[in-house]
Design a protein around this motif. Sequence first.
Motif, PDB file in Angstrom:
ATOM      1  N   TYR A  68      -2.107  11.601   2.031  1.00 24.95           N
ATOM      2  CA  TYR A  68      -1.999  10.802   3.252  1.00 24.95           C
ATOM      3  C   TYR A  68      -3.360  10.560   3.894  1.00 24.95           C
ATOM      4  O   TYR A  68      -3.562   9.518   4.533  1.00 24.95           O
ATOM      5  CB  TYR A  68      -1.024  11.463   4.230  1.00 24.95           C
ATOM      6  CG  TYR A  68       0.409  11.056   3.962  1.00 24.95           C
ATOM      7  CD1 TYR A  68       0.935   9.910   4.536  1.00 24.95           C
ATOM      8  CD2 TYR A  68       1.209  11.784   3.092  1.00 24.95           C
ATOM      9  CE1 TYR A  68       2.243   9.511   4.279  1.00 24.95           C
ATOM     10  CE2 TYR A  68       2.513  11.395   2.823  1.00 24.95           C
ATOM     11  CZ  TYR A  68       3.021  10.252   3.416  1.00 24.95           C
ATOM     12  OH  TYR A  68       4.312   9.854   3.138  1.00 24.95           O
ATOM     13  N   GLN A  69      -4.286  11.486   3.738  1.00 27.34           N
ATOM     14  CA  GLN A  69      -5.650  11.232   4.213  1.00 27.34           C
ATOM     15  C   GLN A  69      -6.267  10.073   3.432  1.00 27.34           C
ATOM     16  O   GLN A  69      -6.926   9.197   4.010  1.00 27.34           O
ATOM     17  CB  GLN A  69      -6.503  12.500   4.070  1.00 27.34           C
ATOM     18  CG  GLN A  69      -6.143  13.591   5.063  1.00 27.34           C
ATOM     19  CD  GLN A  69      -6.831  14.906   4.771  1.00 27.34           C
ATOM     20  OE1 GLN A  69      -7.114  15.242   3.616  1.00 27.34           O
ATOM     21  NE2 GLN A  69      -7.111  15.679   5.808  1.00 27.34           N
ATOM     22  N   GLU A  70      -6.040  10.064   2.128  1.00 34.48           N
ATOM     23  CA  GLU A  70      -6.530   8.966   1.298  1.00 34.48           C
ATOM     24  C   GLU A  70      -5.812   7.671   1.645  1.00 34.48           C
ATOM     25  O   GLU A  70      -6.425   6.595   1.700  1.00 34.48           O
ATOM     26  CB  GLU A  70      -6.321   9.299  -0.180  1.00 34.48           C
ATOM     27  CG  GLU A  70      -6.839   8.232  -1.123  1.00 34.48           C
ATOM     28  CD  GLU A  70      -6.624   8.595  -2.583  1.00 34.48           C
ATOM     29  OE1 GLU A  70      -6.989   7.786  -3.447  1.00 34.48           O
ATOM     30  OE2 GLU A  70      -6.079   9.687  -2.857  1.00 34.48           O
ATOM     31  N   LEU A 100      -0.518  17.093   8.959  1.00 35.79           N
ATOM     32  CA  LEU A 100       0.183  15.832   8.709  1.00 35.79           C
ATOM     33  C   LEU A 100       1.560  15.916   9.336  1.00 35.79           C
ATOM     34  O   LEU A 100       2.302  16.885   9.119  1.00 35.79           O
ATOM     35  CB  LEU A 100       0.316  15.595   7.202  1.00 35.79           C
ATOM     36  CG  LEU A 100       1.314  14.523   6.748  1.00 35.79           C
ATOM     37  CD1 LEU A 100       0.829  13.131   7.151  1.00 35.79           C
ATOM     38  CD2 LEU A 100       1.519  14.596   5.233  1.00 35.79           C
ATOM     39  N   TYR A 101       1.917  14.889  10.119  1.00 38.59           N
ATOM     40  CA  TYR A 101       3.250  14.802  10.688  1.00 38.59           C
ATOM     41  C   TYR A 101       3.883  13.513  10.210  1.00 38.59           C
ATOM     42  O   TYR A 101       3.379  12.417  10.492  1.00 38.59           O
ATOM     43  CB  TYR A 101       3.191  14.825  12.217  1.00 38.59           C
ATOM     44  CG  TYR A 101       4.550  14.795  12.891  1.00 38.59           C
ATOM     45  CD1 TYR A 101       5.398  15.900  12.836  1.00 38.59           C
ATOM     46  CD2 TYR A 101       4.984  13.669  13.590  1.00 38.59           C
ATOM     47  CE1 TYR A 101       6.631  15.882  13.459  1.00 38.59           C
ATOM     48  CE2 TYR A 101       6.218  13.641  14.217  1.00 38.59           C
ATOM     49  CZ  TYR A 101       7.038  14.752  14.146  1.00 38.59           C
ATOM     50  OH  TYR A 101       8.276  14.729  14.769  1.00 38.59           O
ATOM     51  N   VAL A 142       1.203  10.654  11.152  1.00 37.93           N
ATOM     52  CA  VAL A 142       0.119  11.047  12.042  1.00 37.93           C
ATOM     53  C   VAL A 142      -0.705  12.113  11.358  1.00 37.93           C
ATOM     54  O   VAL A 142      -0.157  13.050  10.766  1.00 37.93           O
ATOM     55  CB  VAL A 142       0.660  11.603  13.384  1.00 37.93           C
ATOM     56  CG1 VAL A 142      -0.490  12.030  14.292  1.00 37.93           C
ATOM     57  CG2 VAL A 142       1.554  10.594  14.083  1.00 37.93           C
ATOM     58  N   LEU A 143      -2.027  12.002  11.434  1.00 43.20           N
ATOM     59  CA  LEU A 143      -2.945  13.028  10.956  1.00 43.20           C
ATOM     60  C   LEU A 143      -3.691  13.593  12.155  1.00 43.20           C
ATOM     61  O   LEU A 143      -4.356  12.847  12.880  1.00 43.20           O
ATOM     62  CB  LEU A 143      -3.942  12.439   9.948  1.00 43.20           C
ATOM     63  CG  LEU A 143      -3.379  12.012   8.596  1.00 43.20           C
ATOM     64  CD1 LEU A 143      -4.373  11.109   7.871  1.00 43.20           C
ATOM     65  CD2 LEU A 143      -3.042  13.233   7.740  1.00 43.20           C
ATOM     66  N   HIS A 168       0.859  -1.184   0.000  1.00 40.21           N
ATOM     67  CA  HIS A 168       0.000   0.000   0.000  1.00 40.21           C
ATOM     68  C   HIS A 168       0.891   1.229   0.000  1.00 40.21           C
ATOM     69  O   HIS A 168       2.114   1.141   0.055  1.00 40.21           O
ATOM     70  CB  HIS A 168      -0.956  -0.008   1.197  1.00 40.21           C
ATOM     71  CG  HIS A 168      -0.264  -0.145   2.525  1.00 40.21           C
ATOM     72  ND1 HIS A 168       0.245   0.923   3.217  1.00 40.21           N
ATOM     73  CD2 HIS A 168       0.019  -1.245   3.266  1.00 40.21           C
ATOM     74  CE1 HIS A 168       0.799   0.495   4.342  1.00 40.21           C
ATOM     75  NE2 HIS A 168       0.683  -0.811   4.388  1.00 40.21           N
ATOM     76  N   TYR A 169       0.281   2.411  -0.011  1.00 38.77           N
ATOM     77  CA  TYR A 169       1.008   3.664  -0.219  1.00 38.77           C
ATOM     78  C   TYR A 169       2.089   3.909   0.831  1.00 38.77           C
ATOM     79  O   TYR A 169       3.146   4.442   0.523  1.00 38.77           O
ATOM     80  CB  TYR A 169       0.006   4.830  -0.204  1.00 38.77           C
ATOM     81  CG  TYR A 169       0.616   6.191  -0.455  1.00 38.77           C
ATOM     82  CD1 TYR A 169       0.816   6.653  -1.754  1.00 38.77           C
ATOM     83  CD2 TYR A 169       0.994   7.020   0.601  1.00 38.77           C
ATOM     84  CE1 TYR A 169       1.365   7.906  -1.993  1.00 38.77           C
ATOM     85  CE2 TYR A 169       1.542   8.268   0.373  1.00 38.77           C
ATOM     86  CZ  TYR A 169       1.729   8.709  -0.918  1.00 38.77           C
ATOM     87  OH  TYR A 169       2.274   9.947  -1.148  1.00 38.77           O
ATOM     88  N   SER A 170       1.817   3.528   2.087  1.00 35.29           N
ATOM     89  CA  SER A 170       2.736   3.911   3.159  1.00 35.29           C
ATOM     90  C   SER A 170       3.486   2.731   3.774  1.00 35.29           C
ATOM     91  O   SER A 170       3.697   2.679   4.967  1.00 35.29           O
ATOM     92  CB  SER A 170       1.978   4.654   4.265  1.00 35.29           C
ATOM     93  OG  SER A 170       2.897   5.269   5.159  1.00 35.29           O
ATOM     94  N   THR A 171       3.899   1.793   2.934  1.00 35.04           N
ATOM     95  CA  THR A 171       4.655   0.660   3.473  1.00 35.04           C
ATOM     96  C   THR A 171       6.045   1.086   3.957  1.00 35.04           C
ATOM     97  O   THR A 171       6.718   0.317   4.637  1.00 35.04           O
ATOM     98  CB  THR A 171       4.823  -0.440   2.412  1.00 35.04           C
ATOM     99  OG1 THR A 171       5.319   0.151   1.209  1.00 35.04           O
ATOM    100  CG2 THR A 171       3.510  -1.138   2.133  1.00 35.04           C
TER     101      THR A 171
END
Length: 286
Positions: free
Chosen positions: A255-257, A234-235, A223-224, A215-218
Motif C-alpha cells: 500500500y505504500q507503493e 495501514l488502515y 490511510v497510511l 491502478h492497484y487501489s481502484t
Amino acid sequence: MTPLVDPSLNRRKLRLALRHARENAGLTQREAARNVEWSQSKLIRVETGTVGVSVSDLRALLALYRVDHPDRVAELEQAARGSKGPSWWSSFHDVVTPQFAQYLGYEGAATSLHTYHPIVVPGHLQTKRYAEALLAPRGLDPERLERVVTLRMKRRERMFDNPGGPACVFLLDEAAVRRQIGGPEVQSEQLRQLLDLGEREEIAVRVLPFEAGAHYSTLGSFVLLGFPDDDDLLYLEHAAGSMTGGEDLDLLARYQECFQTIEEAALSESDSADLISRIQQDLGVR
C-alpha cells in the motif's frame, strides 16, 4: 494554557517504552507476565495500548526490566498517571467501534497521514452538510446520524485547528470531487472547503484524473499513518475497518507503493485546485 494530552497518547508512549524495555531485557511476554504475577493477556493489553497502567504496576515492570534512570522513570510515571481516563471520542462510544477507537488513538499520535479515496471526499475533509447527505441513505435514526456527523466534525477540528497536527496528503479520485452529494449547493460548499484546506501548508489535496486509468487501489480507500518512533500503520476503510502495521510488512509495503504510484499519476496541487475550481463553477451555485 498547554492542552491536556489525550490518554491514548500516553498509553501509546507506555506501549512503546515497555515493549522495547522488555525486549532489551530478553524476556518474552509470558516470562514478563509470570515474573510480575500478571496474566499474559493483561501485559498484552498494556503493550498494545488498549488500557492504561497504574504507577505501581509500571514500577513493577520497570524494576523487572532494570529501567532505573531517575529521569526516565519520572517521565514514564507521568505518562502512567495520564494514561487513565477517557479519550476525546469516549463520549461517542455508541457510534465508535472498538477497532475505529483504536485507530483514532493512532491517528492522534501520527506525524503524517496519507490517504486515498476513490469515491467520495474523505471524512477528514467533509463539511457538516456533505456528511449529513452522505450518511442519509444508510437509514440511521436522526439522533444517531447527528452523533456520527458531530464526531466527524470534532475529529476534523482536532486534526486541523490545533498546533502540532500531522502533515497530510489527500489523494482524491476525480469521481470523488465530481459526484454530487446532497445536490449542487452542498457539493459546491464542499469543494470550496477542499480549496480552502488545500491552501494550508500542512495539507496537500491532489486529484487523480480519470485519464490515469486503472491502478492497484481502484476498489477501495486506505490511510497510511506515519510515526517517527514506530512502524507505519495501514488502515483499510470498509464496513468493519482493519489495521496492520509491523505484523504484516508485505501488505504495508504494497500500500505504500500503491500510494506512491497514485501520487505520481495525480495532478499537482495547483492543477488539482484548478480542476476543483472548474467543477465548482460548473455547478452554477452563487
